[in-house]
Design an enzyme around this catalytic site. Structure first.
Site, short mmCIF file in Angstrom:
data_model
loop_
_atom_site.label_atom_id
_atom_site.label_comp_id
_atom_site.label_asym_id
_atom_site.label_seq_id
_atom_site.Cartn_x
_atom_site.Cartn_y
_atom_site.Cartn_z
CG ASN A 215 -1.46 1.40 1.52
OD1 ASN A 215 -2.40 1.82 0.85
ND2 ASN A 215 -0.89 2.12 2.48
CD GLU A 216 -1.11 6.03 0.51
OE1 GLU A 216 -0.40 6.50 1.43
OE2 GLU A 216 -2.21 6.51 0.22
CE1 TYR A 288 -8.52 9.71 1.01
CE2 TYR A 288 -6.22 9.33 0.42
CZ TYR A 288 -7.40 8.90 1.01
OH TYR A 288 -7.45 7.66 1.61
CD GLU A 351 -5.89 4.76 0.77
OE1 GLU A 351 -5.72 5.95 1.10
OE2 GLU A 351 -5.17 3.82 1.17
CD GLN A 401 -10.30 4.54 6.18
OE1 GLN A 401 -10.68 3.78 7.04
NE2 GLN A 401 -9.06 5.00 6.12
#
Length: 552
Positions: A215-216, A288, A351, A401
């Protein structure tokens, strides 16, 4: 670095030329009506994967402990420890897939801590512990591991979703990934780990298909270069047993417009040959919507706005930033084509959502929790429409989330619970799942506003359409906070027999639901009046709308 909007400019210009004649005709036909929407059934875009309507539950502050997990002995109604009201609500939206345990939490998580008898599981420092307040719940700082693999998979079964597990590449070896798959998927009684799984009530394999390999990985997930991470991906994804269940590995991808990560990853993957592409189901993209500074700064903290206290320009700035998602999808897709012209690998936007500065928490002290308003519902509708318009590119998406965090669908604390405006949008959009996406032309005046003394504009109407049998679902966002859009809606080559319309809006753009006032922002449904082959409907200001049309 090439600007993200410029990256896809040539493609957009070409498409615009093809549509110009049709667009002009639409404008002429809609004389007397301010806007027009035309759905084109003979121009399908692909099938909308239900996985686009996926979710994300990270062990972060109040997401798991309090939001999802209350414990079997809790006075809060629960199903084997899982909050019952959450289960009841999420079933309504057909969640398809849920990602767990992170996020950045996954980069320090040892799955072995969350299996076996609950009373024997160790307590570990949570990745996010440093951000918790001194008076925060102990379970937010120190993970009690009461909610582990078995509990998560049980939750997924309760809500009829597929589990998507994110593996720790930063601090666990490849063997641990292999063994986690073995624990989840090996046949009953055939391996020691299968027996361990059975000892806590799950003798049958979980058959987990979706696995995130890190992840990331450019940041909290190892601080790798794309080339370094690609080497790790090949190693982790090589010769993992399937036990009759096809495994879909998702690579850690870029954030925002980092084309160099995507390009570098694929270049290194191909160093071992093109057949390596077949080991990758998808590559992640995280985006985001956070910078409301109107171009004044790129500082991660200073650029954020407030979830509840915002003006009209803040509203439009959020929409402008959210609309970037479409250019990111197109841009990364083009970069992927350099190495993978057949597009064997898809995009997984696991995300996404708005991110504000702290201070609006429904439960004070819940880290990264924010209060979703009508503004976030409109942004979420806009984002889901973008995914719907690119079904051949986006195979999965996971809103960040699920509960008690960023763009949450639900808020909960102890025995209190509410559905947010974002949750209502997901319920409205569920009808798109599995539908055939159709090219749809929107013609509407732009929104014009003053951006700190400079004229700025934004599109006036946009959305997406899908068809299943003869039922058309059309979702439409009107971002204008003051002007309703009277709109003529037509379906080329078809007549509209009947229909209904569901609208989510409010006279106050700051409106939101709380534990005390749970129904301030809720969708309203009514029959849709039609006239001949078309219908006319006025989309209210600041609204998300779903039209369900029966065609003949």
């Amino acid at each position: 670095m090439m600007r993200r909007r410029e990256f896809v400019q040539k493609g957009i210009v070409g498409a615009g030329a093809l549509l110009f004649g049709q667009w002009s005709k639409l404008a002429a036909d809609s004389a007397g009506v301010g806007s027009r929407i035309e759905v084109l059934p003979n121009e399908p875009l692909g099938i909308i994967s239900p996985n686009i309507y996926g979710h994300f539950a990270e062990n972060l502050s109040g997401v798991v402990y309090d939001g999802m997990w209350v414990g079997e002995n809790s006075k809060v109604p629960n199903i084997h420890g899982v909050r019952k009201e959450l289960v009841d609500e999420i079933r309504k939206i057909k969640p398809a897939v849920v990602r767990f345990p992170g996020g950045c939490f996954a980069d320090s998580y040892d799955w072995k801590d969350g299996i076996g008898p609950a009373e024997k599981r160790p307590r570990r420092t949570n990745f996010w512990a440093e951000g918790e307040r001194p008076d925060a719940s102990a379970s937010h700082k120190y993970d009690p591991n009461q909610f582990g693999t078995n509990e998560f998979v049980r939750f997924c079964k309760l809500v009829e979703a597929e589990p998507y597990l994110a593996a720790n590449v930063r601090s666990l070896p490849a063997e641990d990934f292999y063994r986690w798959v073995e624990y989840c998927n090996s046949p009953a009684g055939r391996t020691t780990l299968a027996e361990t799984r059975a000892a806590t009530g799950s003798p049958e394999p979980f058959n987990v298909r979706y696995w995130g390999v890190g992840n990331e990985s450019w940041g909290c997930g190892g601080n790798f270069t794309p080339q370094e991470y690609a080497v790790e991906f090949r190693r982790y994804a090589t010769w993992v047993p399937e036990y009759g269940q096809k495994l879909s590995f998702i690579a850690s991808g870029a954030s925002d417009d980092n084309w160099s990560w995507t390009r570098g990853f694929f270049e290194e993957i191909l160093r071992k040959g093109k057949e390596q592409l077949r080991s990758i189901y998808g590559i992640a993209l995280h985006y985001y919507t956070w910078n409301l500074s109107r171009g004044a700064t790129k500082d991660w903290v200073k650029g954020k706005g407030d979830a509840l206290q915002f003006d009209a320009v803040d509203w439009y700035e959020l929409m402008r930033e959210g609309d970037v998602m479409e250019s990111l999808i197109k841009g990364h897709w083009q970069v992927m084509a350099e190495a993978d012209p057949e597009h064997l690998v898809k995009l997984v936007v696991d995300e996404w959502g708005p991110w504000y500065r702290p201070g609006s928490e429904a439960t004070p002290g819940d880290q990264l929790e924010q209060m979703p308003t009508l503004r976030d519902a409109v942004l979420s509708g806009m984002t889901l429409d973008i995914f719907n318009r690119h079904p051949e590119k986006v195979a999965m998406a996971n809103c960040a989330q699920l509960i008690n965090c960023l763009n949450s669908l639900y808020l909960a604390h102890e025995d209190k619970f509410c559905v947010t405006p974002v949750g209502h949008v997901f319920a409205m959009y569920a009808g798109h799942q599995g539908g055939k996406a159709l090219r749809t032309i929107f013609s509407a005046p732009n929104v014009s506003y003053d951006r700190d003394g400079k004229a700025a504009s934004f599109w006036g109407l946009n959305g997406a359409a899908s068809l299943q049998d003869k039922q058309l679902v059309l979702t439409v966002v009107n971002p204008d906070i003051t002007v309703g859009r009277e709109t003529e809606i037509g379906v080329r080559g078809a007549s509209i027999r009947s229909g209904s319309v569901t609208t989510l809006t409010h006279s106050d753009i700051h409106a939101h639901n709380t534990f005390e006032q749970r129904n301030v922002v809720t969708p309203q449904t009514k029959a849709l009046e039609k006239s001949g082959r078309t219908v006319t409907y006025t989309f209210p200001p600041a609204s998300v709308t779903k039209l369900t049309l029966a065609l003949e």
